[in-house]
Design a protein around this motif. Structure first.
Motif, PDB file in Angstrom:
ATOM      1  N   THR A 157       0.631  -0.875   0.483  1.00  0.00           N
ATOM      2  CA  THR A 157       0.224  -0.347   0.203  1.00  0.00           C
ATOM      3  C   THR A 157       0.921   1.274   0.266  1.00  0.00           C
ATOM      4  O   THR A 157       0.767   1.705  -0.893  1.00  0.00           O
ATOM      5  N   GLU A 158       1.958   1.419   0.587  1.00  0.00           N
ATOM      6  CA  GLU A 158       3.058   2.685   1.410  1.00  0.00           C
ATOM      7  C   GLU A 158       3.855   2.316  -0.310  1.00  0.00           C
ATOM      8  O   GLU A 158       3.376   4.017  -0.668  1.00  0.00           O
ATOM      9  N   GLY A 159       4.156   1.661  -0.796  1.00  0.00           N
ATOM     10  CA  GLY A 159       4.986   1.579  -2.285  1.00  0.00           C
ATOM     11  C   GLY A 159       3.897   1.678  -3.266  1.00  0.00           C
ATOM     12  O   GLY A 159       4.316   3.005  -4.495  1.00  0.00           O
ATOM     13  N   LEU A 160       2.789   1.487  -3.231  1.00  0.00           N
ATOM     14  CA  LEU A 160       1.907   1.694  -4.745  1.00  0.00           C
ATOM     15  C   LEU A 160       1.626   3.898  -4.452  1.00  0.00           C
ATOM     16  O   LEU A 160       1.851   4.031  -5.734  1.00  0.00           O
ATOM     17  N   ASN A 161       1.328   4.181  -3.292  1.00  0.00           N
ATOM     18  CA  ASN A 161       1.458   5.717  -2.573  1.00  0.00           C
ATOM     19  C   ASN A 161       1.868   6.355  -3.678  1.00  0.00           C
ATOM     20  O   ASN A 161       1.760   7.013  -3.643  1.00  0.00           O
TER      21      ASN A 161
END
Length: 1023
Positions: free
Chosen positions: A280-284
């Protein structure tokens, strides 16, 4: 999958132009988009323009890769592994930077012995056909490496002579033996056969290859001082770093610091960064980057790219960053064709969609024989969105859905590829996570856990269906070469994809369970090899640690393995060892009952505790060491067991006491020393073995307090060694070290004899210089290596006795400049403290003969005491290398640091009050408050605890013109110290008294010369 030629992606020329203009650029993109391939292309293009290019990789090993620019145009790309070069805490890139600068400047070809010079001339003539008149002209000579089967032995012999001439016998010993180094050299020439290169490139690459497994690399200089004190780099130098996403926070912080210094010195940097859209963090973050490139919005790139390591970027970001996403369809076709796959129009869409436009996934599927029908099944549920579609979409939620769809496609393809490898042979799964020796794979395939999980397994070979995935190398282990299998270079990123599956795919848990079993079994195999032989390779250490940490993150704790590889890392990969403490301590706490209930695990835990106590004092700051010491003592206090357990417990307490003493925690030191003695008194059969370990540590503490006690302790050790013999019951003690217990015992006795002789010399250094010299000369008999410390002390004795700066040992003449050259030639072998001490000895002697070299000052940063005393003494000698206020601040800060720490609250409160008053005394000089200075001086002028603190305080009073107090302090406190320093302080007091009483300029000048001489002698006593 072999690229036949490179397909340009359209931004390469802009990147090279902007790299020259802005000095740093970055290539960003998701995994598998071609970032590494493009970085290698840039390497080749720059190299052909005459630029010195250094390609640094985050891989676990250095390698040489053949890069195809076109069908008939090839170039070699040499990739140097950061992780094989970095090994110590602090400035981890120093060794690499030093090697690079030396390679560029050619210092590996100057100052050679006649034997090494002749060997190098032979090598150059062999590969260039030219005779050389001046060895300094080597950098202009191009070589073509061509070695026939019968010639290789002679080439290796000649190259070895050069290598030994540059790096010395000590490095050869650390690498294993002459035989092992020659094997590494032979392996290097096997790899570079047929290449064309410059002489310096060949030398640098050979050193990088041969020393890739070398552990003790010096961190003697900060990066800034390294590049500033070396000859200025005039040539074009570009560092390519691939991939910074693989570096942990510590590595990244040090790398960014290094790259900043490179740019300050007119170097240039190209970094590669893999973006991650799986979490999720990487996608953001990925969404933010897309927004940055497509909508001109701002972004905190320091956080996204460097985790906030440093303010790396400033202006013109969009001209310095290049985003690589999926190729457009026709470009995608061209890349497939460049890799040997001609695709029909009707099949292109299927391959493009099934791979989510990720070129390496498409190539993996084609190479493994996926049919178009197979790929249609993969691509059917989801739709693939090209980069151009995503970038044009202005609705952020729609854009996110497109990216999520692409991600689902990508993971579905990766899972299908993984399943084929798994079904074909579980060994492929093992090789995705570790490099594994052939004999280790045999054990892996017969392990019940593997058979239960996978059904069947057989050792891989180059006759298998998927043989092209494999490559092999050789490592030297137990006196012979053995084959090690690994996944081919262009398949290694698939390991990253597989690990991403674990957390982000519907079948991720199944994959994770596979990897848990595989890593668990491989770690047990490494453990068993070490226990049986007592030997390990860098590969085993690295992957052992990696497996333990990976399993730990998934809730699987392996206490024995954590203690084994964590202990070895403290000695051989200290930075990695410190990072692994989190895993070891968590395991310790959660599995405490299991550990104390299993004697085997308990012995390994105690062995680890002892090594952490011993080496931690060199690796950790005062507060960190103190906190760890309290945890270790708490653990030791709860342990009971047989004689082997109690012996290790005694050693661990003893090492803790030594470390705490050196860090200034006196009360806690005494507690640990008492515990060691208490445990020792409970031993019977192993008492002598435990006693020597205890006494050698106690002697280090006693020599700080009372030299006579230390002498008695060390003489007791020598008496014990005369009667200590190997017995069967001793074998249990050596079990955690592995190998033959009797051989380990005999090696330990030799080390003890050498160390005790040296320690006796060091103790006598304070009370009887003739006896000290005798013991230092005795210690030289026990080793062919590491002689420099004893020689340095013999030289210092000559200064103290005769005020001479030259001396003779065994018919050979030495001076401090020669000692410095000896160290500098083998700097990777010495600790920070050793480098600083020998450098300072040389610098002061050079000041006295007026041949001072200011370029060496950077080395003094490695030891605070040495740096402080040097700058104080140099000021007195007339070399005012610091402004007056800067000097006072240096003296003040070191003086305050030397106050001890006490657990007793009342004592510590008193110490803190004294420190405040001492600080104000110094500050009054800085602020020109003479009246207040006198007030604080009356309170604390003689409040000192250590001899180096005393000398610092005297220097402060002397340079500020307060000769009366300088004399009084020298006189009044001299009785606190042993005979030699006491006499030296009295001599200084008398000299200052003469200066104060001088009635003429002539008398004052003569008295000041005596003062200088006294300060110099005290300096050589202290350093």
């Amino acid at each position: 999958m072999s690229m036949r030629y490179y397909v340009k992606r359209g931004f390469e020329d802009d990147l090279i132009e902007n790299l020259d203009k802005y000095r740093s650029c970055g290539i960003l993109g998701l995994a598998g988009m071609g970032k590494t391939t493009t970085a290698r292309y840039i390497y080749v293009k720059l190299k052909r323009k005459g630029v010195n290019v250094v390609y640094l990789t985050s891989d676990n090993e250095s390698k040489t890769i053949e890069f195809n620019l076109s069908k008939d145009d090839k170039e070699v790309v040499r990739c140097i592994s950061l992780r094989q070069v970095w090994s110590k805490t602090g400035d981890e890139v120093t060794a690499l930077a030093h090697a690079v600068v030396r390679a560029i400047k050619g210092s590996t070809v100057s100052g050679l012995s006649e034997k090494a010079r002749r060997a190098l001339e032979w090598i150059v003539e062999k590969f260039s056909g030219k005779k050389i008149e001046k060895i300094e002209h080597l950098e202009r000579i191009k070589l073509r490496v061509s070695v026939g089967g019968e010639e290789i032995k002679e080439v290796v012999d000649k190259f070895y002579k050069w290598f030994e001439g540059v790096f010395g016998e000590e490095i050869v010993k650390k690498l294993g033996s002459v035989k092992e180094v020659k094997h590494l050299i032979e392996s290097f020439f096997d790899r570079v056969r047929g290449i064309e290169t410059s002489t310096l490139e060949l030398l640098f690459e050979s050193v990088a290859f041969v020393m890739a497994g070398l552990i003790p690399v010096s961190i003697a200089r900060s990066v800034a001082h390294l590049l500033k004190t070396e000859p200025e780099i005039k040539e074009n130098v570009v560092f390519i770093v691939d991939d910074i996403a693989d570096l942990n926070e510590s590595e990244l912080t040090n790398l960014v610091k290094f790259l900043g210094v490179v740019m300050e010195n007119d170097g240039r940097v190209l970094f590669v960064k893999r973006l991650n859209d799986a979490s999720t963090e990487g996608l953001n973050d990925y969404m933010d980057i897309l927004k940055f490139f497509s909508m001109e919005s701002g972004i905190d790139l320091d956080r996204v790219l460097f985790r906030g390591a440093k303010d790396y970027f400033d202006v013109d970001l969009r001209k310095r960053l290049f985003l690589m996403d999926s190729a457009e369809k026709e470009e995608f076709r061209s890349i497939l064709e460049a890799n040997g796959y001609k695709v029909e129009d009707e099949d292109l869409d299927v391959i493009y969609n099934a791979s989510a436009g990720t070129i390496c996934i498409a190539l993996y599927m084609l190479e493994m024989g996926f049919s178009v029908e197979d790929m249609k099944k993969i691509a059917k549920p989801e739709m693939y969105y090209t980069w151009s579609k995503i970038s044009k979409c202005e609705n952020e939620e729609e854009r996110r859905k497109m990216i999520e769809s692409n991600k689902a496609l990508r993971f579905r393809s990766i899972f299908k590829i993984y399943c084929r490898l798994r079904e074909k042979n579980p060994c492929y799964v093992a090789l995705l996570v570790n490099h594994v020796a052939e004999e280790e794979l045999e054990r892996f395939c017969s392990d019940d856990r593997i058979l239960d999980r996978f059904g069947s397994c057989k050792v891989v070979s180059f006759s298998d269906e998927y043989y092209w995935i494999l490559e092999s190398c050789e490592e030297y282990y137990l006196g012979k070469r053995r084959k090690v299998y690994r996944i081919r270079d262009d398949w290694r990123k698939f390991s990253y994809f597989v690990h991403a599956l674990c957390d982000h795919h519907v079948h991720g848990k199944e994959v994770e369970e596979d990897l848990k079993v595989v890593r668990d079994v491989l770690t047990d195999i490494f453990d068993d090899e070490l226990e049986k032989s007592g030997q390990f390779t860098y590969r085993m250490l690295w992957f052992g640690l990696e497996n333990i940490e990976w399993l730990f993150e998934r809730g699987i704790l392996k206490p024995k393995s954590a203690f084994i590889w964590g202990r070895l890392a403290l000695s051989y990969l200290p930075r990695k060892g410190i990072e692994s403490l989190r895993v070891v301590f968590k395991t310790w706490i959660e599995r405490f009952n299991e550990i104390v209930g299993d004697r085997d695990k308990l012995i390994h835990a105690l062995c680890f505790a002892r090594d952490l106590a011993e080496f931690g004092r060199f690796l950790l700051k005062e507060e960190s060491y103190y906190e760890i010491a309290k945890s270790l003592k708490g653990f030791l206090d709860k342990i009971e067991g047989d004689e082997a357990v109690l012996c290790w417990k005694t050693w661990a307490y003893s090492s803790l006491a030594t470390g705490l003493c050196y860090k200034g925690y006196i009360d806690y030191c005494n507690k640990c020393l008492s515990k060691a003695e208490e445990t020792l008194n409970r031993l019977n059969k192993l008492r002598y073995l435990a006693e020597v370990g205890y006494l050698t540590r106690k002697a280090k503490i006693s020599k700080i307090r009372k030299e006579e006690d230390a002498i008695q302790i060390l003489e007791r050790c020598l008496d014990i060694l005369k009667v200590l013999k190997f017995e069967d019951y001793i074998a249990e003690f050596f079990k955690p070290l592995g190998g033959d217990a009797e051989e380990m015992f005999e090696e330990l006795l030799k080390d003890w004899k050498k160390d005790i002789s040296y320690d006796l010399g060091y103790v006598y250094f304070g009370i009887n210089l003739d006896e000290a010299r005798r013991y230092f000369e005795e210690s030289l008999k026990y080793t062919r290596f590491r002689k420099l410390n004893s020689l340095s002390l013999i030289g210092r004795i000559e200064v103290l006795k005769n005020y001479r700066f030259e001396f003779e040992v065994d018919g050979e003449r030495y001076n401090f400049e020669k000692l410095w050259k000896m160290l500098e030639d083998k700097i990777y072998m010495f600790s920070n403290e050793e480098v600083a001490h020998v450098c300072a000895e040389h610098l002061i002697s050079s000041i006295l003969i007026r041949r001072f070299d200011e370029k060496l000052l950077g080395y003094l940063d490695c030891d605070r005491a040495v740096k402080t005393l040097f700058y104080g003494l140099s000021w007195i000698l007339g070399y005012k290398l610091k402004d007056f206020n800067d000097l006072i601040e240096i003296l003040r800060d070191f003086d305050l640091m030397r106050f001890p720490h006490f657990d007793d609250v009342r004592k510590q409160v008193h110490i803190d009050e004294v420190k405040i008053e001492v600080k104000e005394m110094y500050n009054c000089i800085l602020e020109n408050k003479k009246k207040e200075y006198e007030t604080y001086k009356r309170l604390v002028w003689n409040k000192v605890y250590y001899s180096d603190q005393l000398l610092t305080r005297i220097i402060f009073f002397y340079v500020t013109g307060d000769l009366e107090t300088a004399k009084g302090l020298s006189e009044s406190t001299s009785a606190q110290f042993p005979k030699i320093p006491s006499e030296l302080f009295k001599e200084l007091a008398n000299a200052i008294d003469e200066e104060m009483k001088a009635k003429s300029d002539y008398e004052k000048e003569k008295a000041q010369e005596k003062v200088k001489k006294s300060f110099v002698k005290l300096f050589y006593y202290m350093v």
